[in-house]
Design an enzyme around this catalytic site. Structure first.
Site, PDB file in Angstrom:
ATOM      1  N   GLU A 199      33.008  43.332  25.347  1.00  0.00           N
ATOM      2  CA  GLU A 199      32.211  42.878  26.483  1.00  0.00           C
ATOM      3  C   GLU A 199      31.686  44.080  27.262  1.00  0.00           C
ATOM      4  O   GLU A 199      32.369  45.100  27.369  1.00  0.00           O
ATOM      5  CB  GLU A 199      33.054  41.980  27.401  1.00  0.00           C
ATOM      6  N   HIS A 245      32.040  35.698  30.586  1.00  0.00           N
ATOM      7  CA  HIS A 245      33.462  35.721  30.967  1.00  0.00           C
ATOM      8  C   HIS A 245      33.637  35.296  32.428  1.00  0.00           C
ATOM      9  O   HIS A 245      34.275  35.983  33.231  1.00  0.00           O
ATOM     10  CB  HIS A 245      34.061  37.109  30.753  1.00  0.00           C
TER      11      HIS A 245
END
Length: 403
Positions: A263, A286
């Protein structure tokens, strides 16, 4: 025995209420609005007493080796897989997290995504923004009467089970441990059984290393034709290349993914994934627990754990240290002792206190695996020499004195 200032480093945009709580306790707080990589954390960790992180900052053994004053780490999130907990324990560092605070936020996102995919709302929305009016019921369904399969029946899975059933869904779940089924939910004896019978499959497993690549090609192949898939747990538990293939083939009708193996570190950074550009696929950065309510509650919860640990030695709900909370009598000195759990340690500690003429006002011992944790209150008589003698015991991991 002199008290040193408590320095706190908070990274990754931890809620300001955490800062307020810690500053009100008299601590010095530095806040960083993004994740730190290992080199950056090693550079900053010297002199830090309390470290607060979220999911993207990793506390490795190298970081812990560089920490000269670190006493506790707080994960301002559910998981602690980004922390080398065994190394933290070996260094005498207590670890806290917030296992319940964002549960409702994650559950609400899952419900919203199930409805959005079942009604194919993302596709309708995209067409409308492109000026296309496509009023049709084709491919759109109600969630009522459909079967939800929950993989992982912990705090999030159980609450999702209750809300989904209130929407009229049938609920099945699979967990490696025996769990009490809530409402009319039915426990499946195998993952294969759940996948074969579910219209919607959602993952809520934890981040332990054994869950890496937990869900892959064979699992997607077992899912029902036209079913939906969600992952709001951990990015590394799913083979996303296999998911893409099953979406492109039409076997999987839609997916919602909130977590990814790699990420971006900060807002505005490029996001790369094989799932981009697919129809009826919802990708979120997220944000399962990223509501203002959840972040405020997490900030309040973990900061409170930090405060109580520093001021009273309370380890209630610690991830790695025996959980103790002993009321502190007035006008006492408190000794916080973390040690290896072997026979006779408490007797040796109390023998050193007795030899020094120290009268124990209150004492509480807790053990957890290879660790023991002792809180001892005394009215007077504890000297630096006694503290040094206890620190010198071979079983000692750490010793802290609170005035």
């Amino acid at each position: 025995m002199t008290a040193s200032p408590v320095r706190v480093l908070l990274v990754e945009q931890i809620h300001p209420e955490a800062e307020d709580i810690l500053r009100s306790a008299g601590f010095e707080v530095e806040a960083v609005g993004r994740a730190l990589d290992e080199d950056e954390l090693v550079e900053r960790i010297s002199g830090i007493t309390l470290l607060g992180i979220r999911s993207k900052t990793h506390v490795t053994k190298r970081v812990l080796d560089a920490a000269d004053r670190l006493i506790a780490i707080g994960a301002f999130c559910i998981g602690t897989n980004q922390i080398d907990v065994p190394a933290a324990t070996e260094h005498g560092v207590t670890v806290f997290n917030a296992p319940f605070s964002n549960t409702r936020s994650v559950v609400e996102l899952a419900i919203a995504e199930i409805i959005a995919m079942t009604r194919r709302l993302t596709e309708k929305n995209a067409l409308m923004h492109n000026g296309v009016w496509d009023k049709s019921a084709e491919g759109a369904h109600e969630v009522r009467g459909r079967t939800l399969g929950i993989v992982g029946y912990g705090n999030i899975g159980t609450q999702l089970s209750v809300l989904a059933e209130n929407l009229g869904m049938k609920v099945m779940f699979f967990d490696k441990a025996d769990k009490l089924a809530l409402g009319n939910a039915r426990q499946c004896m195998s993952l294969k059984e759940l996948l074969a019978e579910s219209d919607v499959v959602t993952l809520h497993v934890d981040g332990r290393p054994t869950n890496e690549s937990f869900f892959g090609e064979s699992d997607f192949a077992t899912m029902r034709q036209g079913s939906l898939f969600l992952n709001l747990s951990r990015g590394f538990v799913v083979d996303y290349a296999a998911l893409r293939a099953h979406i492109e083939s039409g076997h999987i009708a839609g997916a919602a993914v909130d977590v990814f193996p790699v990420e971006p570190k900060g807002r505005g950074d490029e996001f790369v994934s094989e799932l981009r550009g697919l129809p009826n696929v919802i990708l979120t950065p997220h944000i399962g627990g990223s509501t203002e309510e959840a972040q405020q509650d997490i900030g309040r919860f973990v900061a409170g754990k930090f405060r109580d640990f520093m001021l009273d030695g309370s380890t209630a709900m610690s991830v790695n240290v025996p959980g103790l909370a002993l009321p502190r009598p007035r006008d006492t000195l408190r000794m916080i002792y973390l040690h290896r759990n072997v026979p006779g340690v408490l007797a040796r500690v109390n023998g050193l206190l007795a030899d020094g003429g120290v009268n124990v006002e209150a004492q509480l011992l807790g053990t957890r695996g290879e660790l023991g944790y002792v809180v001892t209150d005394s009215a007077s008589g504890t000297t630096q020499a006694i503290v040094d003698s206890i620190r010198a015991l071979p079983e000692t991991i750490s010793l802290r004195v609170i005035f």
